[in-house]
Write a protein that holds these residues in place. Sequence first.
Motif, short mmCIF file in Angstrom:
data_model
loop_
_atom_site.label_atom_id
_atom_site.label_comp_id
_atom_site.label_asym_id
_atom_site.label_seq_id
_atom_site.Cartn_x
_atom_site.Cartn_y
_atom_site.Cartn_z
N GLU A 6 0.64 -0.98 -0.35
CA GLU A 6 0.53 -0.11 -0.16
C GLU A 6 1.02 1.91 -0.67
O GLU A 6 2.36 1.12 0.59
N SER A 7 0.26 2.36 -0.38
CA SER A 7 0.77 3.94 -0.45
C SER A 7 0.13 4.48 -0.36
O SER A 7 -1.48 4.30 -1.03
N THR A 118 -1.29 0.80 5.67
CA THR A 118 -0.82 2.74 5.47
C THR A 118 -0.91 3.52 6.60
O THR A 118 -2.65 3.41 6.80
#
Length: 124
Positions: A6-7, A118
């Motif tokens: 994830e980002s 995240t």
Amino acid sequence: QVQLVESGGGLVQPGASLRLSCAASGLSFSRLGMGWFRQAPGKEREFAATIPWTGGDPYYSDSLKGRFTISRDNAKDTVYLQMNSLKPEDTAVYYCAAAKTRYGGTIPRQYDYWGQGTQVTVSS
């Protein structure tokens, strides 16, 4: 080896927008149901949204419908969560999950793979 990364998280003010991304590798992305969950401190992991591997409509938590939008790009092996009109109560760690079924479902045990999460913090 299956990986979900994830980002896109961060610190934003109330009313702002964020788009989270989750890049998948090591598996056939177009044959996975994908979902987003979130977990606030001291609370259980909560379902946010899910999208089938191809065709079909996304499904959302009632409390998030209208503000959050899940989408996927099978050519990029990536699923997204667009979050608008963010509120302090949206503060949580957001997790991407993949299921070896067309629809992932709304509970965590229906998913086979998870990202590391995240952090999203909504604060003035």
